[in-house]
Design an enzyme around this catalytic site. Structure first.
Site, PDB file in Angstrom:
ATOM      1  N   ASP A 105      -0.648  97.483 115.633  1.00  0.00           N
ATOM      2  CA  ASP A 105      -1.233  97.465 114.297  1.00  0.00           C
ATOM      3  C   ASP A 105      -0.226  96.964 113.265  1.00  0.00           C
ATOM      4  O   ASP A 105      -0.528  96.104 112.451  1.00  0.00           O
ATOM      5  CB  ASP A 105      -1.780  98.851 113.917  1.00  0.00           C
ATOM      6  CG  ASP A 105      -0.768  99.985 114.108  1.00  0.00           C
ATOM      7  OD1 ASP A 105       0.377  99.731 114.538  1.00  0.00           O
ATOM      8  OD2 ASP A 105      -1.135 101.143 113.828  1.00  0.00           O
ATOM      9  N   ASP A 108       7.019  98.009 111.657  1.00  0.00           N
ATOM     10  CA  ASP A 108       7.678  98.624 110.512  1.00  0.00           C
ATOM     11  C   ASP A 108       9.190  98.591 110.755  1.00  0.00           C
ATOM     12  O   ASP A 108       9.806  97.549 110.584  1.00  0.00           O
ATOM     13  CB  ASP A 108       7.107 100.046 110.384  1.00  0.00           C
ATOM     14  CG  ASP A 108       7.534 100.769 109.131  1.00  0.00           C
ATOM     15  OD1 ASP A 108       7.669 100.124 108.092  1.00  0.00           O
ATOM     16  OD2 ASP A 108       7.725 102.001 109.191  1.00  0.00           O
ATOM     17  N   PHE A 157       2.806 102.261 102.064  1.00  0.00           N
ATOM     18  CA  PHE A 157       2.143 102.911 103.189  1.00  0.00           C
ATOM     19  C   PHE A 157       0.659 102.573 103.166  1.00  0.00           C
ATOM     20  O   PHE A 157      -0.048 102.902 102.219  1.00  0.00           O
ATOM     21  CB  PHE A 157       2.353 104.426 103.177  1.00  0.00           C
ATOM     22  CG  PHE A 157       1.985 105.037 104.495  1.00  0.00           C
ATOM     23  CD1 PHE A 157       2.880 105.003 105.561  1.00  0.00           C
ATOM     24  CD2 PHE A 157       0.738 105.593 104.695  1.00  0.00           C
ATOM     25  CE1 PHE A 157       2.531 105.527 106.799  1.00  0.00           C
ATOM     26  CE2 PHE A 157       0.376 106.116 105.936  1.00  0.00           C
ATOM     27  CZ  PHE A 157       1.277 106.088 106.981  1.00  0.00           C
TER      28      PHE A 157
HETATM   29  P1  IMP Z   1       8.012 101.340 113.810  1.00  0.00           P
HETATM   30  O1  IMP Z   1       8.536 101.914 115.092  1.00  0.00           O
HETATM   31  O2  IMP Z   1       8.749 101.913 112.642  1.00  0.00           O
HETATM   32  O3  IMP Z   1       7.957  99.850 113.769  1.00  0.00           O
HETATM   33  O4  IMP Z   1       6.580 101.960 113.614  1.00  0.00           O
HETATM   34  C1  IMP Z   1       5.452 101.423 114.106  1.00  0.00           C
HETATM   35  C2  IMP Z   1       4.327 102.425 113.986  1.00  0.00           C
HETATM   36  O5  IMP Z   1       4.461 103.240 112.812  1.00  0.00           O
HETATM   37  C3  IMP Z   1       3.023 101.722 113.819  1.00  0.00           C
HETATM   38  O6  IMP Z   1       2.455 101.424 115.063  1.00  0.00           O
HETATM   39  C4  IMP Z   1       2.214 102.719 113.017  1.00  0.00           C
HETATM   40  O7  IMP Z   1       1.596 103.636 113.888  1.00  0.00           O
HETATM   41  C5  IMP Z   1       3.219 103.455 112.184  1.00  0.00           C
HETATM   42  N1  IMP Z   1       3.276 102.913 110.800  1.00  0.00           N
HETATM   43  C6  IMP Z   1       4.271 102.212 110.227  1.00  0.00           C
HETATM   44  N2  IMP Z   1       3.978 101.880 108.965  1.00  0.00           N
HETATM   45  C7  IMP Z   1       2.745 102.378 108.730  1.00  0.00           C
HETATM   46  C8  IMP Z   1       1.854 102.345 107.569  1.00  0.00           C
HETATM   47  O8  IMP Z   1       2.131 101.770 106.495  1.00  0.00           O
HETATM   48  N3  IMP Z   1       0.667 102.975 107.742  1.00  0.00           N
HETATM   49  C9  IMP Z   1       0.292 103.607 108.878  1.00  0.00           C
HETATM   50  N4  IMP Z   1       1.082 103.651 109.973  1.00  0.00           N
HETATM   51  C10 IMP Z   1       2.301 103.041 109.897  1.00  0.00           C
HETATM   52 MG    MG Z   2       0.748 102.744 115.902  1.00  0.00          MG
END
Ligand code: IMP
Ligand code: MG
Length: 183
Positions: A105, A108, A157
């Protein structure tokens, strides 16, 4: 929260409309269909956030394709990454010799995908690429290749179209920014 509570009332703005998402997914589907023509393509959806994106992307792909899912945890109910990633549901199928496209999705910090890619690479697929609907490049803590990107967004967010806050808002058909008082 009364019974007349509407999810959309919790948003301060709509960032990406349903039409914009649909148009982007048509483009991605065309590109992916061209890039993987004649290859054994397996889409690996990351549960739960990617399910809605994956189901639409799947139908925009015009070549033979299979799907599988993986669930990893890194966030819990908070909006900040813990950096801890755990496999909660593994793939059903062997991926040896297959062309994997991991569908997320949102990218981040990149920590979740970094871990997943290392883990999947050890199972000797023919190739691994990543497709994410959303990208928050300003938040990246680790370099992760992103081959197919829907939209690049600011550090806000967001919820909707599969993305949740504390397991809610996934059913909004567009992507919006949560009001601070709802977090
Ligand atoms: P990462 O490991 O920090 O890249 O996080 C990835 C996961 O964090 C995504 O698959 C989402 O489930 C969650 N995530 C990161 N940012 C958001 C946001 O703005 N809204 C909702 N979920 C988020
Ligand atoms: Mg996710």
């Amino acid at each position: 929260m009364g019974s007349d509570h509407k999810l959309a009332d919790d948003l301060s703005e709509i960032l990406i409309t349903s039409d914009q998402i649909a148009a982007k997914i048509r483009e991605l589907g065309e590109t992916i269909s061209r890039d993987y023509a004649g290859q054994d393509l397996l889409l690996v959806g990351v549960l739960k956030g990617a399910v809605i994106f994956l189901s639409d992307l799947l139908r925009s792909i015009t070549i033979p394709v299979s799907i599988d899912f993986m669930a990893v945890s890194s966030y819990g109910a908070a909006t900040k990454s813990s950096g801890i990633v755990r496999i909660q549901k593994d793939l059903d199928e062997s991926i040896e010799g297959r062309h994997l496209l991991v569908v997320e999705d949102i990218m981040d910090t990149g920590l979740t995908l970094h871990y997943m890619l290392e883990n999947l690479a050890s199972r000797r697929p023919a190739s691994i690429k990543v497709c994410a609907l959303l990208d928050k490049p300003s938040r990246r803590q680790i370099e992760v290749p992103l081959h197919y990107r829907g939209f690049s967004i600011e550090d806000k967010f967001v919820v909707g179209y599969g993305l949740d806050y504390a397991e809610k808002y996934r059913n909004l058909p567009f992507i919006g920014v949560l009001k601070p008082e709802c977090i």
